[in-house]
Design a protein around this motif. Structure first.
Motif, PDB file in Angstrom:
ATOM      1  N   ALA A  81      11.650  31.512   6.069  1.00 41.83           N
ATOM      2  CA  ALA A  81      11.323  33.136   6.327  1.00 41.83           C
ATOM      3  C   ALA A  81      12.821  33.525   6.797  1.00 41.83           C
ATOM      4  N   LYS A  82      13.285  32.914   7.747  1.00 42.44           N
ATOM      5  CA  LYS A  82      14.509  33.393   8.513  1.00 42.44           C
ATOM      6  C   LYS A  82      15.935  33.416   7.531  1.00 42.44           C
ATOM      7  N   PRO A  83      16.031  32.327   6.640  1.00 45.91           N
ATOM      8  CA  PRO A  83      17.315  32.151   5.967  1.00 45.91           C
ATOM      9  C   PRO A  83      16.942  32.957   4.800  1.00 45.91           C
ATOM     10  N   TYR A  84      15.700  33.103   4.265  1.00 45.02           N
ATOM     11  CA  TYR A  84      15.590  33.836   3.050  1.00 45.02           C
ATOM     12  C   TYR A  84      15.854  35.184   3.359  1.00 45.02           C
ATOM     13  N   THR A  85      15.202  35.795   4.443  1.00 44.79           N
ATOM     14  CA  THR A  85      15.540  37.294   4.909  1.00 44.79           C
ATOM     15  C   THR A  85      17.162  37.531   5.100  1.00 44.79           C
ATOM     16  N   LEU A  86      17.834  36.446   5.468  1.00 44.25           N
ATOM     17  CA  LEU A  86      19.246  36.466   5.786  1.00 44.25           C
ATOM     18  C   LEU A  86      19.832  36.676   4.492  1.00 44.25           C
ATOM     19  N   LEU A  87      19.492  35.998   3.471  1.00 47.52           N
ATOM     20  CA  LEU A  87      20.346  36.093   2.129  1.00 47.52           C
ATOM     21  C   LEU A  87      19.842  37.538   1.726  1.00 47.52           C
ATOM     22  N   ARG A  88      18.498  37.935   1.860  1.00 48.03           N
ATOM     23  CA  ARG A  88      18.366  39.078   1.182  1.00 48.03           C
ATOM     24  C   ARG A  88      19.097  40.492   1.701  1.00 48.03           C
ATOM     25  N   GLU A  89      19.101  40.389   3.106  1.00 45.48           N
ATOM     26  CA  GLU A  89      19.719  41.605   3.734  1.00 45.48           C
ATOM     27  C   GLU A  89      21.284  41.526   3.451  1.00 45.48           C
ATOM     28  N   ALA A  90      21.789  40.315   3.336  1.00 43.75           N
ATOM     29  CA  ALA A  90      23.329  40.033   2.978  1.00 43.75           C
ATOM     30  C   ALA A  90      23.645  40.684   1.566  1.00 43.75           C
ATOM     31  N   LEU A  91      22.678  40.362   0.641  1.00 40.45           N
ATOM     32  CA  LEU A  91      22.782  40.978  -0.902  1.00 40.45           C
ATOM     33  C   LEU A  91      22.670  42.514  -0.703  1.00 40.45           C
ATOM     34  N   LYS A  92      21.844  42.963   0.233  1.00 41.27           N
ATOM     35  CA  LYS A  92      21.643  44.452   0.364  1.00 41.27           C
ATOM     36  C   LYS A  92      22.798  45.218   0.815  1.00 41.27           C
ATOM     37  N   ASP A 102      12.750  45.278  -4.036  1.00 44.25           N
ATOM     38  CA  ASP A 102      11.989  45.784  -2.701  1.00 44.25           C
ATOM     39  C   ASP A 102      12.411  44.418  -1.828  1.00 44.25           C
ATOM     40  N   ASP A 103      11.547  43.929  -1.224  1.00 43.13           N
ATOM     41  CA  ASP A 103      11.683  43.036  -0.238  1.00 43.13           C
ATOM     42  C   ASP A 103      11.669  41.610  -0.621  1.00 43.13           C
ATOM     43  N   ALA A 104      11.968  41.396  -1.843  1.00 40.77           N
ATOM     44  CA  ALA A 104      11.666  39.954  -2.473  1.00 40.77           C
ATOM     45  C   ALA A 104      13.310  39.844  -2.978  1.00 40.77           C
ATOM     46  N   ILE A 105      13.605  38.325  -3.338  1.00 39.54           N
ATOM     47  CA  ILE A 105      14.635  38.100  -4.199  1.00 39.54           C
ATOM     48  C   ILE A 105      14.427  37.797  -5.594  1.00 39.54           C
ATOM     49  N   ALA A 106      14.792  38.254  -6.355  1.00 38.25           N
ATOM     50  CA  ALA A 106      14.724  38.081  -7.868  1.00 38.25           C
ATOM     51  C   ALA A 106      15.794  37.274  -8.571  1.00 38.25           C
ATOM     52  N   MET A 107      15.595  36.567  -9.638  1.00 40.23           N
ATOM     53  CA  MET A 107      16.289  35.812 -10.256  1.00 40.23           C
ATOM     54  C   MET A 107      16.288  36.094 -11.893  1.00 40.23           C
ATOM     55  N   HIS A 108      17.485  36.570 -12.404  1.00 45.33           N
ATOM     56  CA  HIS A 108      17.452  36.554 -13.712  1.00 45.33           C
ATOM     57  C   HIS A 108      18.411  35.410 -14.453  1.00 45.33           C
TER      58      HIS A 108
END
Length: 335
Positions: free
Chosen positions: A120-131, A156-162
């Motif tokens: 949860a913590k590193p996932y949120t870190l990457l998401r907020e850094a991308l934002k 939204d609050d998830a990371i998507a990959m294309h």
């Protein structure tokens, strides 16, 4: 949602356990092949060309056909032991602005779900850094027997990959554009702009698959033995005889469509007045009602709003009343 791949995101020295989940689904209607004479299902059986017998799924493996026709067997263990760092890792290699990605490269879309509480913590870190960076991450990963390119972004609050096609997999548009030299004048461009502005924007959530709905209606009718209703023919000719006339008509049609859509929208109910409405006089004609309404709205111009026929009617009525008074007035007696 069921995950289709388990691994981790490699973000420098940070490892984020994730699960790969399909972000899209298909609603298309599938058909079966049947024997047209009796409706029987058509099935394909798998035969070994050396033994000339049907084989089961458990007996079927993978093989690569060489240039000389030789088959090289490849097992799942061979694929799992490939010397690739991306075999079970989505390895981020760069961060770039989103407009650097050509939409032609975009393929399937996935959601990356955090794999457990520790992620949860590193996932949120990457998401907020991308934002905060307003960038997307470019990554490499292996899936279904090949290494692929991917683009990570925030939804939204998830990371998507294309999934992205490799640049050499995108064909150049050679021979696609018209070879004839064509000049477009300013008036044609103005009409095209007017048509674009008239059509306006659209909420993509309001769009739906009309072909699938029509097909479902036909299938439902045939299943109950009814005759499917004939659908309107929307086919249009691709031949343009007069470009200017077509553009002008398109602008008119688009304006009419927008007007009709605006008219069918529900209006707010008018506030009820506390006064008791007057009972309309049945002797008054429709034209008189229009005049009365107009007088109420613009009292200063009420005299000028009478039509010629109304003036003639008023004059005729006055003449009739005058003549009646003459007939009914008693004569003075002479002494």
């Amino acid at each position: 949602m069921r995950s289709i791949w388990n691994g981790a995101i490699s973000f420098g020295l940070v490892s984020i356990p994730i699960k790969l989940v399909n972000a899209t689904e298909s609603h298309s209607i599938s058909f079966r092949q049947i024997h047209t004479e009796d409706g029987g299902r058509i099935k394909y059986r798998k035969f070994c060309d050396l033994e000339d017998r049907e084989v089961s799924t458990a007996e079927i493996g993978k093989g690569y056909e060489d240039a000389d026709g030789t088959i090289v067997p490849i097992t799942d263990d061979d694929l799992a032991s490939l010397p690739l760092p991306t075999a079970k890792t989505i390895e981020i290699v760069a961060f770039v602005p989103a407009d650097r990605i050509d939409p032609l490269q975009m393929d399937a879309a996935y959601y990356l779900a955090a794999g457990g509480a520790a992620a949860a913590k590193p996932y949120t870190l990457l998401r907020e850094a991308l934002k905060r960076s307003n960038k997307v991450a470019i990554a490499k990963y292996a899936l279904r027997g090949r290494e692929r390119l991917g683009m990570l972004r925030v939804v939204d609050d998830a990371i998507a990959m294309h999934a992205l096609l490799w640049p050499d997999e995108v064909r150049a548009p050679e021979g696609v554009a018209p070879e004839t030299d064509v000049t477009v004048n300013d008036k044609e461009l103005d009409l095209a702009d007017a048509l674009m502005n008239t059509l306006g924007e659209v909420d993509l959530t309001d769009l739906h698959d009309e072909y699938r709905e029509a097909l479902e209606e036909v299938l439902a009718a045939k299943a109950t033995g009814d005759t499917p209703r004939s659908l309107p023919d929307h086919a249009r000719s691709g031949k343009v005889l007069d470009l200017m006339a077509a553009l002008e008509k398109s602008v008119r049609d688009a304006k009419e469509t927008r007007t009709e859509e605006a008219e069918v929208k529900p209006l707010r109910s008018p506030k009820k007045s506390a006064r008791t409405p007057k009972t309309p006089d049945p002797k008054k004609s429709t034209s008189t009602k229009r005049t009365t309404t107009k007088k109420t709205q613009t009292p200063r111009k009420s005299t000028s709003t009478k039509t010629t026929s109304e003036k003639a009617t008023t004059k005729s009525t006055a003449t009739t009343k005058k003549a009646t008074r003459k007939r009914t007035t008693p004569q003075k007696r002479t002494a």
